[in-house]
Design an enzyme around this catalytic site. Structure first.
Site, PDB file in Angstrom:
ATOM      1  N   LYS A 112      25.537  42.211  52.076  1.00  0.00           N
ATOM      2  CA  LYS A 112      26.262  43.014  53.325  1.00  0.00           C
ATOM      3  C   LYS A 112      26.675  42.195  54.302  1.00  0.00           C
ATOM      4  O   LYS A 112      27.789  42.666  55.071  1.00  0.00           O
ATOM      5  CB  LYS A 112      25.094  43.816  53.750  1.00  0.00           C
ATOM      6  CG  LYS A 112      24.534  45.281  52.803  1.00  0.00           C
ATOM      7  CD  LYS A 112      24.026  46.359  53.792  1.00  0.00           C
ATOM      8  CE  LYS A 112      23.769  47.487  52.620  1.00  0.00           C
ATOM      9  NZ  LYS A 112      23.208  48.725  53.151  1.00  0.00           N
ATOM     10  N   LYS A 194      27.752  47.697  41.374  1.00  0.00           N
ATOM     11  CA  LYS A 194      27.021  48.869  41.370  1.00  0.00           C
ATOM     12  C   LYS A 194      27.783  50.060  42.176  1.00  0.00           C
ATOM     13  O   LYS A 194      28.549  50.006  42.852  1.00  0.00           O
ATOM     14  CB  LYS A 194      25.805  48.559  42.318  1.00  0.00           C
ATOM     15  CG  LYS A 194      24.699  49.745  42.640  1.00  0.00           C
ATOM     16  CD  LYS A 194      23.737  49.026  43.571  1.00  0.00           C
ATOM     17  CE  LYS A 194      24.092  49.565  44.960  1.00  0.00           C
ATOM     18  NZ  LYS A 194      23.292  50.593  46.055  1.00  0.00           N
ATOM     19  N   LYS A 197      27.296  54.333  47.826  1.00  0.00           N
ATOM     20  CA  LYS A 197      27.546  55.510  48.446  1.00  0.00           C
ATOM     21  C   LYS A 197      28.618  55.255  49.608  1.00  0.00           C
ATOM     22  O   LYS A 197      28.967  56.410  50.118  1.00  0.00           O
ATOM     23  CB  LYS A 197      26.236  56.551  48.575  1.00  0.00           C
ATOM     24  CG  LYS A 197      25.497  55.786  49.690  1.00  0.00           C
ATOM     25  CD  LYS A 197      24.212  56.647  49.959  1.00  0.00           C
ATOM     26  CE  LYS A 197      23.432  56.609  51.061  1.00  0.00           C
ATOM     27  NZ  LYS A 197      23.064  55.168  51.333  1.00  0.00           N
TER      28      LYS A 197
END
Ligand code: ATP
Ligand code: LTN
Length: 327
Positions: A112, A194, A197
């Protein structure tokens, strides 16, 4: 006495079939067997900058999607994390029992910080400690999650054991529940990453609220590898991922699917996969639309959920405060 199960999703981006297969589908299947708590973790969401009105509507939308997926408010406690103040209070205490060395090892934090390099805030850093507080506040036995959350759960266990060793047994040590197949659904256009969303490219995922024509288009565009065989293979990440999705949604084991699609081409396989996804999503979307027309019902459920969860959480928080010497 039923064992306690708890899980949550951050209200960011759009819920995807990755979230569904990796986590939410298990919630529904496990809710009769366990005493369940399901959260929308808005406090985790703000570790990334959120527009206030989108955050508000996303929280409601995610709760409605939980309900549309079959989470039953009569059986399970459904609530918004920030409605139970004990989460923030326990998180602070647990921060003081977590080493920076442990947090430095968290791969989600490393990923992140690369993705959101202009906003590397302290909340992002202690995100796993808030997650530990979420879990430990309810004496949780089992936490259904996707593979990417495994490391956070290990940290939760380490913090709980450390605290118990210092102050006597306060916390239940939780176990992760991670499916063998489908714990890591990959992105449609980049099957090395991955399915996420919050991905800026909507074509990388199928959202639970995607219209049938959008599902068809996204699956048609999904990367498949050179070759023609419909088979799971380490060198064929794209088709392997699509087969995994098919298997998780249909309940058919992968070898059976490989047999069924022997001799068929990628186009035929993708068409059948898209139809399967559309059929699974249709009733969920219909129920979702009805729920979103009844916001009063959603807010009643959230009020009841916050009350139920709050009472439980306060009991453990009080015990923790006493043990560490708060008067
Ligand atoms: P974000 O980038 O917005 O954090 P995310 O897609 O990683 O989004 P989370 O809110 O972190 O979603 O995850 C919710 C739950 O879904 C977690 O239990 C997580 O492990 C699971 N999950 C997320 N993505 C996948 C995936 N691609 N495959 C399987 N499970 C997943
Ligand atoms: N970090 C989790 C969301 C989350 C969670 C939890 C999951 C927050 N608190 C407690 C299980 C239990 C994620 O999926 N990104």
């Amino acid at each position: 006495m039923k064992k306690t199960l708890l899980s949550g999703v951050a209200p960011t981006g759009n819920l995807t079939i990755g979230n569904y297969i990796g986590a939410l589908k298990n919630w529904k299947e496990m809710q009769r067997q366990y005493d369940c708590l399901f959260m929308v973790v808005d406090m985790h969401a703000i570790t990334i900058h959120q527009d206030p009105s989108s955050l508000r509507s996303r929280c409601l939308s995610f709760v409605s999607q939980y309900l549309a997926l079959g989470i039953e408010p009569k059986e399970s406690t459904i609530f918004i994390q920030s409605h139970v103040s004990a989460h923030a209070e326990l998180a602070w205490i647990l921060n003081c029992f977590t080493y920076m060395g442990e947090l430095n090892r968290m791969t989600q934090f490393k990923n992140k910080t690369k993705k959101y390099s202009s906003n590397i805030n302290a909340g992002l850093y202690v995100y796993p400690v808030l997650m530990a507080a979420d879990i430990l506040l309810y004496q949780t036995d089992i936490v259904p999650i996707g593979d990417d959350q495994r490391q956070h759960l290990e940290l939760t266990r380490d913090i709980a054991v450390r605290f118990n060793n210092l102050y006597g047994k306060v916390f239940q040590i939780p176990e992760p529940y991670i499916s063998k197949v489908g714990a890591r659904i990959m992105s449609l256009l980049d099957p090395k990453s991955k399915m996420d969303k919050s991905d800026h490219n909507f074509n990388n995922y199928i959202a639970l609220l995607d219209e049938p024509s959008v599902v068809l288009k996204k699956i048609r565009q999904a990367i498949t590898d050179s070759g023609t065989e419909i088979k799971v293979d380490k060198s064929k990440l794209g088709i392997s991922n699509l087969l995994t999705v098919y298997s998780c949604l249909s309940g058919m084991p992968i070898p059976k699917l490989e047999e069924q699609f022997k001799g068929k081409n990628y186009t035929a396989f993708k068409k059948e996969l898209a139809e399967l996804i559309i059929e699974i999503l249709r009733p969920i979307q219909n129920k979702y639309k009805k729920l979103m027309d009844n916001k009063d019902y959603i807010s009643t459920i959230l009020k009841q959920g916050a009350k139920k969860a709050g009472e439980r959480a306060d009991r453990i928080l009080k015990k923790v405060q006493e043990r560490i010497g708060f008067i």
